[in-house]
Design an enzyme around this catalytic site. Structure first.
Site, PDB file in Angstrom:
ATOM      1  N   SER A 107       0.838  -1.212   0.000  1.00 18.15           N
ATOM      2  CA  SER A 107       0.000   0.000   0.000  1.00 18.15           C
ATOM      3  C   SER A 107       0.868   1.256   0.000  1.00 18.15           C
ATOM      4  O   SER A 107       0.534   2.253  -0.660  1.00 18.15           O
ATOM      5  CB  SER A 107      -0.898   0.012   1.247  1.00 18.15           C
ATOM      6  OG  SER A 107      -1.637  -1.177   1.313  1.00 18.15           O
ATOM      7  N   ASP A 130       2.916  -7.913   9.939  1.00 23.28           N
ATOM      8  CA  ASP A 130       4.200  -8.563   9.597  1.00 23.28           C
ATOM      9  C   ASP A 130       5.428  -7.876  10.203  1.00 23.28           C
ATOM     10  O   ASP A 130       6.482  -8.494  10.334  1.00 23.28           O
ATOM     11  CB  ASP A 130       4.375  -8.600   8.073  1.00 23.28           C
ATOM     12  CG  ASP A 130       3.343  -9.490   7.396  1.00 23.28           C
ATOM     13  OD1 ASP A 130       2.649 -10.223   8.102  1.00 23.28           O
ATOM     14  OD2 ASP A 130       3.237  -9.435   6.159  1.00 23.28           O
ATOM     15  N   ARG A 165       4.225 -34.194  23.500  1.00 26.27           N
ATOM     16  CA  ARG A 165       4.279 -34.095  22.041  1.00 26.27           C
ATOM     17  C   ARG A 165       5.110 -32.894  21.582  1.00 26.27           C
ATOM     18  O   ARG A 165       5.393 -31.990  22.356  1.00 26.27           O
ATOM     19  CB  ARG A 165       2.862 -33.885  21.493  1.00 26.27           C
ATOM     20  CG  ARG A 165       2.031 -35.130  21.454  1.00 26.27           C
ATOM     21  CD  ARG A 165       0.591 -34.790  21.106  1.00 26.27           C
ATOM     22  NE  ARG A 165      -0.190 -35.996  20.898  1.00 26.27           N
ATOM     23  CZ  ARG A 165      -1.505 -36.056  20.979  1.00 26.27           C
ATOM     24  NH1 ARG A 165      -2.194 -34.971  21.268  1.00 26.27           N
ATOM     25  NH2 ARG A 165      -2.140 -37.188  20.763  1.00 26.27           N
ATOM     26  N   ALA A 189       9.823 -21.106  22.891  1.00 27.20           N
ATOM     27  CA  ALA A 189       9.794 -22.211  21.927  1.00 27.20           C
ATOM     28  C   ALA A 189      11.222 -22.713  21.670  1.00 27.20           C
ATOM     29  O   ALA A 189      12.187 -21.975  21.849  1.00 27.20           O
ATOM     30  CB  ALA A 189       9.153 -21.738  20.627  1.00 27.20           C
ATOM     31  N   GLU A 190      11.305 -23.957  21.234  1.00 22.68           N
ATOM     32  CA  GLU A 190      12.624 -24.547  20.983  1.00 22.68           C
ATOM     33  C   GLU A 190      13.282 -23.931  19.754  1.00 22.68           C
ATOM     34  O   GLU A 190      14.500 -23.815  19.676  1.00 22.68           O
ATOM     35  CB  GLU A 190      12.506 -26.069  20.769  1.00 22.68           C
ATOM     36  CG  GLU A 190      12.460 -26.872  22.044  1.00 22.68           C
ATOM     37  CD  GLU A 190      11.352 -26.433  22.981  1.00 22.68           C
ATOM     38  OE1 GLU A 190      10.210 -26.313  22.525  1.00 22.68           O
ATOM     39  OE2 GLU A 190      11.643 -26.197  24.161  1.00 22.68           O
ATOM     40  N   ARG A 214      17.322 -34.101  28.596  1.00 22.05           N
ATOM     41  CA  ARG A 214      17.490 -33.292  29.806  1.00 22.05           C
ATOM     42  C   ARG A 214      16.190 -33.160  30.600  1.00 22.05           C
ATOM     43  O   ARG A 214      16.154 -32.481  31.621  1.00 22.05           O
ATOM     44  CB  ARG A 214      18.000 -31.893  29.430  1.00 22.05           C
ATOM     45  CG  ARG A 214      19.454 -31.889  28.967  1.00 22.05           C
ATOM     46  CD  ARG A 214      20.128 -30.548  29.283  1.00 22.05           C
ATOM     47  NE  ARG A 214      19.275 -29.402  28.948  1.00 22.05           N
ATOM     48  CZ  ARG A 214      19.360 -28.719  27.806  1.00 22.05           C
ATOM     49  NH1 ARG A 214      20.254 -29.043  26.905  1.00 22.05           N
ATOM     50  NH2 ARG A 214      18.570 -27.711  27.575  1.00 22.05           N
ATOM     51  N   ARG A 255      -4.852 -11.837  12.636  1.00 22.56           N
ATOM     52  CA  ARG A 255      -5.096 -10.483  12.125  1.00 22.56           C
ATOM     53  C   ARG A 255      -6.276  -9.804  12.807  1.00 22.56           C
ATOM     54  O   ARG A 255      -6.525  -8.607  12.568  1.00 22.56           O
ATOM     55  CB  ARG A 255      -5.335 -10.553  10.619  1.00 22.56           C
ATOM     56  CG  ARG A 255      -4.076 -10.731   9.797  1.00 22.56           C
ATOM     57  CD  ARG A 255      -3.956  -9.692   8.705  1.00 22.56           C
ATOM     58  NE  ARG A 255      -5.068  -9.681   7.811  1.00 22.56           N
ATOM     59  CZ  ARG A 255      -5.073 -10.208   6.584  1.00 22.56           C
ATOM     60  NH1 ARG A 255      -3.988 -10.797   6.122  1.00 22.56           N
ATOM     61  NH2 ARG A 255      -6.116 -10.136   5.829  1.00 22.56           N
TER      62      ARG A 255
HETATM   63  P1  ADP Z   1       0.066  -4.598   2.072  1.00 23.48           P
HETATM   64  O1  ADP Z   1      -0.221  -3.160   1.875  1.00 23.48           O
HETATM   65  O2  ADP Z   1      -0.557  -5.150   3.306  1.00 23.48           O
HETATM   66  O3  ADP Z   1       1.528  -4.924   1.924  1.00 23.48           O
HETATM   67  P2  ADP Z   1      -0.373  -5.659  -0.606  1.00 23.48           P
HETATM   68  O4  ADP Z   1       1.049  -5.973  -0.880  1.00 23.48           O
HETATM   69  O5  ADP Z   1      -1.390  -6.646  -1.083  1.00 23.48           O
HETATM   70  O6  ADP Z   1      -0.702  -5.427   0.929  1.00 23.48           O
HETATM   71  O7  ADP Z   1      -0.686  -4.258  -1.289  1.00 23.48           O
HETATM   72  C1  ADP Z   1      -1.934  -3.643  -1.127  1.00 23.48           C
HETATM   73  C2  ADP Z   1      -2.283  -2.888  -2.368  1.00 23.48           C
HETATM   74  O8  ADP Z   1      -1.316  -1.864  -2.603  1.00 23.48           O
HETATM   75  C3  ADP Z   1      -2.294  -3.690  -3.659  1.00 23.48           C
HETATM   76  O9  ADP Z   1      -3.461  -4.455  -3.833  1.00 23.48           O
HETATM   77  C4  ADP Z   1      -2.177  -2.583  -4.689  1.00 23.48           C
HETATM   78  O10 ADP Z   1      -3.406  -1.916  -4.830  1.00 23.48           O
HETATM   79  C5  ADP Z   1      -1.188  -1.632  -4.003  1.00 23.48           C
HETATM   80  N1  ADP Z   1       0.178  -1.932  -4.470  1.00 23.48           N
HETATM   81  C6  ADP Z   1       0.980  -2.924  -4.058  1.00 23.48           C
HETATM   82  N2  ADP Z   1       2.142  -2.920  -4.725  1.00 23.48           N
HETATM   83  C7  ADP Z   1       2.056  -1.903  -5.611  1.00 23.48           C
HETATM   84  C8  ADP Z   1       2.928  -1.375  -6.615  1.00 23.48           C
HETATM   85  N3  ADP Z   1       4.113  -1.920  -6.874  1.00 23.48           N
HETATM   86  N4  ADP Z   1       2.502  -0.324  -7.326  1.00 23.48           N
HETATM   87  C9  ADP Z   1       1.302   0.245  -7.082  1.00 23.48           C
HETATM   88  N5  ADP Z   1       0.443  -0.203  -6.176  1.00 23.48           N
HETATM   89  C10 ADP Z   1       0.798  -1.254  -5.436  1.00 23.48           C
HETATM   90  O1  F6P Z   2       0.652  -8.929   5.016  1.00 19.29           O
HETATM   91  C1  F6P Z   2      -0.164  -9.352   6.043  1.00 19.29           C
HETATM   92  C2  F6P Z   2      -0.545 -10.812   5.873  1.00 19.29           C
HETATM   93  O2  F6P Z   2      -1.367 -11.167   6.972  1.00 19.29           O
HETATM   94  C3  F6P Z   2       0.601 -11.798   5.733  1.00 19.29           C
HETATM   95  O3  F6P Z   2       1.222 -12.122   6.953  1.00 19.29           O
HETATM   96  C4  F6P Z   2      -0.107 -12.969   5.097  1.00 19.29           C
HETATM   97  O4  F6P Z   2       0.797 -13.781   4.382  1.00 19.29           O
HETATM   98  C5  F6P Z   2      -1.078 -12.310   4.176  1.00 19.29           C
HETATM   99  O5  F6P Z   2      -1.315 -11.011   4.701  1.00 19.29           O
HETATM  100  C6  F6P Z   2      -2.364 -13.048   4.005  1.00 19.29           C
HETATM  101  O6  F6P Z   2      -3.116 -12.400   3.037  1.00 19.29           O
HETATM  102  P1  F6P Z   2      -4.662 -12.694   2.773  1.00 19.29           P
HETATM  103  O7  F6P Z   2      -5.442 -12.050   3.866  1.00 19.29           O
HETATM  104  O8  F6P Z   2      -4.907 -12.088   1.443  1.00 19.29           O
HETATM  105  O9  F6P Z   2      -4.831 -14.186   2.803  1.00 19.29           O
END
Ligand code: ADP
Ligand code: F6P
Length: 321
Positions: A107, A130, A165, A189-190, A214, A255
């Site tokens: 975004s 993330d 487990r 966690a391990e 252990r 989420r």
């Molecule tokens: P996040 O913002 O959570 O990382 P996404 O990677 O799916 O989620 O990106 C969200 C939105 O941002 C995409 O669906 C698109 O509309 C826009 N976007 C992502 N990458 C690009 C890009 N390279 N150029 C323009 N818009 C982008």
């Molecule tokens: O970027 C946030 C995130 O929750 C990632 O951790 C995960 O891989 C992805 O979005 C899941 O995307 P969607 O909600 O489209 O399944």
């Protein structure tokens, strides 16, 4: 002439606290005599002209709500310059002079392009569980997500101990191992299997067997989805360690939920700062929370200096209520 009307949208994967950022930005902007328009469903909502005024009251009671009341969407076509130009034209048609984008790195890429190439002043707010966004120690939603993961793993540990487990717990993070790594730390966690480090199953199995010798009666391995699937990890480990394994994929539960106190605080501060940034003419920027490192503080300072309350924060609570 200063800016009169701003737009706000949430985009990409939602994260707990997005509403708190929206609330703060909306209320602060209104107090500063700006008009605020909410765009529904991220960049897709600009193209579909789902753009409507937001009032002080519209955001009441939203701080504690997970998800995003503006809703969100992925809009792949936004990667096409002509589509972004169309979006910029629509924003101008609705009189939006600056835009706040709350979302993850994708975004923010869209926001940067809208700002640099299409003449729409944009300010970003990092919202993603993330925690993979450069320039901010924490993104909105990370803390809540970690608390959710922590609680879930704690519960798994109970049953793991009873049955002696191993549990392989898959968490989110396609390209970044932050959630898995931190979950590993806070649950003892391990191991955390993360995309940044190649996994050596022989070594890991050896360690797990050593810990069992252990006297340890449970095993928790946290796996970031981007490193391997929990099934793959289990398949590789089971025959090496020889004790029962179970798999849990936490999925989108990570989420959701009401944002933690920490997320509410950073979201509120970021929302307010995004509006300030616009009013001061700083565009093409993201609001980042920085400097969470560890320092060595002499006892003499600790014991003689007084920690002051940040009065800016006091003002915020007064301003936005
Ligand atoms: P996040 O913002 O959570 O990382 P996404 O990677 O799916 O989620 O990106 C969200 C939105 O941002 C995409 O669906 C698109 O509309 C826009 N976007 C992502 N990458 C690009 C890009 N390279 N150029 C323009 N818009 C982008
Ligand atoms: O970027 C946030 C995130 O929750 C990632 O951790 C995960 O891989 C992805 O979005 C899941 O995307 P969607 O909600 O489209 O399944």
């Amino acid at each position: 002439m200063g800016i009169k009307r701003i737009g706000i949208l949430t985009s990409g994967g939602d994260s707990p606290g997005m509403n708190a950022a929206l609330r703060a930005a909306t209320r602060y902007a209104i107090k500063m005599d700006l008009e605020v328009y909410g765009v529904s469903r991220g960049f897709a909502g600009i193209l579909d002209e789902e753009i409507a005024p937001l009032t002080y009251k519209d955001v009441a009671g939203t701080m504690e709500r997970g998800g995003t009341i503006l809703r969100t969407a992925r809009c792949p076509e936004f990667k096409v310059a002509q589509v972004r130009e169309e979006a910029a034209d629509k924003l101008r048609k609705h009189g939006i002079e600056a835009l706040i984008i709350i979302g993850g790195d994708g975004s923010l890429t869209g926001a940067a392009l809208l700002n640099d190439d299409h003449g729409i002043p944009c300010v970003g707010i990092p919202g993603s569980i993330d925690n993979d966004i450069y320039g901010t120690d924490m993104s909105i939603g990370v803390d809540t997500c970690l608390n959710t993961v922590m609680e879930a793993i704690q519960k798994l540990k109970d049953t793991a101990s009873s049955h002696e487990r191993a549990f392989i717990v898959e968490v989110m993070g396609r390209e970044c191992g932050y959630i898995a790594m931190m979950a590993g730390i806070i649950t003892g966690a391990e191991a955390a299997v993360i995309p940044e480090i190649p996994i050596d199953y022989d070594k890991l199995a050896e360690r797990l067997l050593e810990e069992r010798k252990r006297g340890k009666i449970n095993t928790i391995i946290v796996v970031a989805e981007g490193a391997a699937s929990a099934y793959t990890v289990a398949r590789h480990l089971e025959h090496r360690i020889g004790y029962e394994t179970r798999i849990t994929i936490l999925g989108h539960v990570q989420r959701g939920g009401s944002p933690s106190a920490f997320d509410r605080i950073i979201a509120t501060r970021m929302g307010l700062h995004a509006v300030k940034s616009i009013m001061e003419g700083h565009y093409g920027v993201m609001i980042g929370l920085q400097a969470q490192g560890m320092a060595l503080v002499p006892f003499s300072d600790v014991l003689t200096k007084k920690k002051k309350l940040n009065m800016d924060l006091y003002d915020i609570s007064y301003l936005l209520s």
